[in-house]
Design an enzyme around this catalytic site. Structure first.
Site, mmCIF file in Angstrom:
data_model
loop_
_atom_site.group_PDB
_atom_site.id
_atom_site.type_symbol
_atom_site.label_atom_id
_atom_site.label_comp_id
_atom_site.label_asym_id
_atom_site.label_seq_id
_atom_site.Cartn_x
_atom_site.Cartn_y
_atom_site.Cartn_z
ATOM 1 N N ARG A 159 79.257 -53.010 -8.628
ATOM 2 C CA ARG A 159 79.286 -54.229 -7.797
ATOM 3 C C ARG A 159 79.630 -55.397 -8.695
ATOM 4 N NH1 ARG A 159 75.090 -56.865 -3.486
ATOM 5 N NH2 ARG A 159 76.104 -55.254 -2.272
ATOM 6 N N HIS A 209 84.093 -54.455 0.706
ATOM 7 C CA HIS A 209 82.734 -53.880 0.682
ATOM 8 C C HIS A 209 82.774 -52.546 1.443
ATOM 9 C CE1 HIS A 209 78.571 -53.628 0.144
ATOM 10 N NE2 HIS A 209 78.122 -54.594 0.911
ATOM 11 N N GLN A 261 79.627 -50.593 2.906
ATOM 12 C CA GLN A 261 79.085 -51.277 4.094
ATOM 13 C C GLN A 261 79.849 -50.835 5.347
ATOM 14 O OE1 GLN A 261 76.491 -53.895 4.212
ATOM 15 N NE2 GLN A 261 76.656 -53.363 6.364
ATOM 16 N N ASP A 274 78.551 -62.918 8.829
ATOM 17 C CA ASP A 274 78.078 -62.771 7.443
ATOM 18 C C ASP A 274 77.703 -64.171 6.951
ATOM 19 O OD1 ASP A 274 77.677 -61.883 4.807
ATOM 20 O OD2 ASP A 274 79.817 -61.856 4.307
ATOM 21 N N CYS A 293 75.861 -57.708 7.856
ATOM 22 C CA CYS A 293 75.633 -56.847 6.688
ATOM 23 C C CYS A 293 74.309 -57.170 5.995
ATOM 24 C CB CYS A 293 76.789 -56.974 5.705
ATOM 25 S SG CYS A 293 77.134 -58.673 5.214
ATOM 26 N N ARG A 332 73.048 -47.741 5.554
ATOM 27 C CA ARG A 332 73.654 -47.882 4.232
ATOM 28 C C ARG A 332 73.296 -46.663 3.373
ATOM 29 N NH1 ARG A 332 74.952 -52.494 2.029
ATOM 30 N NH2 ARG A 332 76.238 -51.100 0.801
HETATM 31 N N1 NVA Z 1 79.937 -61.847 1.758
HETATM 32 C C1 NVA Z 1 78.655 -61.530 1.200
HETATM 33 C C2 NVA Z 1 78.285 -60.123 1.528
HETATM 34 C C3 NVA Z 1 76.910 -59.712 1.053
HETATM 35 C C4 NVA Z 1 76.580 -58.289 1.385
HETATM 36 C C5 NVA Z 1 78.685 -61.748 -0.308
HETATM 37 O O1 NVA Z 1 79.672 -61.348 -0.940
HETATM 38 O O2 NVA Z 1 77.743 -62.341 -0.833
HETATM 39 N N1 CP Z 2 74.705 -55.699 2.709
HETATM 40 C C1 CP Z 2 74.527 -55.659 1.363
HETATM 41 O O1 CP Z 2 75.405 -55.271 0.601
HETATM 42 O O2 CP Z 2 73.299 -56.062 0.958
HETATM 43 P P1 CP Z 2 72.822 -56.238 -0.551
HETATM 44 O O3 CP Z 2 73.570 -57.432 -1.115
HETATM 45 O O4 CP Z 2 71.348 -56.474 -0.463
HETATM 46 O O5 CP Z 2 73.160 -55.000 -1.313
#
Ligand code: NVA
Ligand code: CP
Length: 328
Positions: free
Chosen positions: A106, A133, A136, A229, A270, A315
């Site tokens: 990540r 992502h 997800q 989101d 998400c 997930r």
């Molecule tokens: N768009 C958000 C998704 C988190 C799961 C981020 O990148 O922070």
């Molecule tokens: N939806 C998601 O990716 O959550 P986290 O950032 O908690 O992993």
């Protein structure tokens, strides 16, 4: 279907059949878990979990899924490794591939996870980048299929910042799976036009469609899934909050939006979500801008139409499917 040895970096790399296979496998693994039937034939293997951004769901999903499958995990936190600071991505890939059977990553640019995969001889799984992502997406597909019994023809409307990982990924996913995707937001936040074109070509073959609209009434009318989101994603500077709140407040998911969508509609997110002031950032934003909720109202978040916690649980089952399919 043989996905052994494949990376899982973005759904653009997978066919509709391969994606459907992963969703089917996740459903089977979920069923076995609920019945207490162990699936632990990856015993003796180990996976590295690299997180250059924070996480609750993705990290826990990878850890629980790996442990269920019999595997060991090593978590590398945003501060605790040499990656990118003292050691290049290419060197990191070769070091970790010598010790682990799979690597989750990540981080920031999609190019980083692609580079990691290019230099790794073991599968690399994208746990979120700025652009995509993909794990997800599998959880979202499983959740939608569990609820509606199908994917083909489902209408999904995404509200908010559609230029980032979630908007991009949902557009690609809908195009692949024959679903109708609508980005309902101000034009500034529409997804990248090149990606839109690519998705329109894919959708033309799958029976799906891609619509971009600024009109909330038209964009949410009779849709099956209303998705949103956070308005400011991880890694973005604090300074963008004021602009995002101003631009995206007309695209908040609230009771009016859900009523316009209709009784059949479900709400998805998400997570994490700003639906009240019970978080540090939520409280700060409440104080700075005089608001109590952002991308979704607490009423919708807590409503019967909201499937956010089913989605969060999925997930784990879908990430388990990705590891199982690429390692077994
Ligand atoms: N768009 C958000 C998704 C988190 C799961 C981020 O990148 O922070
Ligand atoms: N939806 C998601 O990716 O959550 P986290 O950032 O908690 O992993």
């Amino acid at each position: 279907m043989d996905l052994k040895g494949r990376d899982f970096l973005k759904l653009l790399d997978f066919t509709q059949e391969e994606i459907a296979y992963l969703v089917d496998l996740a459903a089977e693994l979920k069923d076995k878990k609920k019945k207490g039937i162990p699936v632990d034939n990856l015993r003796g293997k180990n996976v590295a979990l690299i997180f250059e951004k924070t996480s609750t769901r993705t990290r826990c999903a990878f850890e629980v899924a790996a442990h269920d499958l019999g595997m060991g995990t090593t978590y590398l936190d945003p501060a605790g490794s040499q990656i990118g600071k003292k050691e290049s991505i290419a060197d990191t890939a070769r070091v970790l591939a010598g010790m682990f059977e799979g690597i989750e990553y990540r981080g920031f640019g999609q190019d980083i996870v692609e580079e990691l995969a290019e230099h790794s001889k073991v599968p690399v799984w994208n746990g979120l980048t700025n652009e995509f992502h993909p794990t997800q997406m599998l959880a979202d597909l499983l959740t939608i299929r569990e609820h509606f019994g199908r994917l083909q023809g489902i209408r999904l409307t995404y509200m908010g910042d559609a230029r980032y990982n979630m908007g991009n990924s949902l557009m690609v996913t809908c195009a692949k799976m024959g679903m109708h995707f609508t980005a309902c937001t101000t034009a500034k936040y529409f997804p990248d036009s090149e990606l839109v074109e690519k998705c329109r070509e894919i959708a033309a073959k799958s029976g799906g469609s891609i619509t971009l609209t600024e009109d909330v009434d038209a964009g949410t009318k009779n849709t099956d899934v209303i998705y949103t989101d956070v308005w400011v994603s991880m890694g973005e500077p604090d300074e963008v909050w004021a602009e995002r709140i101003r631009d995206l407040t007309p695209y908040q998911v609230n009771r009016k939006v859900m009523e316009n969508a209709g009784e059949q509609a479900i709400f998805m997110h998400c997570l994490p979500a700003f639906h009240d002031l019970k978080t540090k950032i939520g409280a700060q934003m409440g104080e700075r801008f005089g608001i109590t909720e952002m991308e979704v109202t607490d009423e919708v978040f807590e409503s019967e139409q909201s499937l956010v916690f089913e989605e969060a649980e999925n997930r784990m089952h879908t990430i388990k499917a990705v590891m199982y399919a690429t390692l077994c």
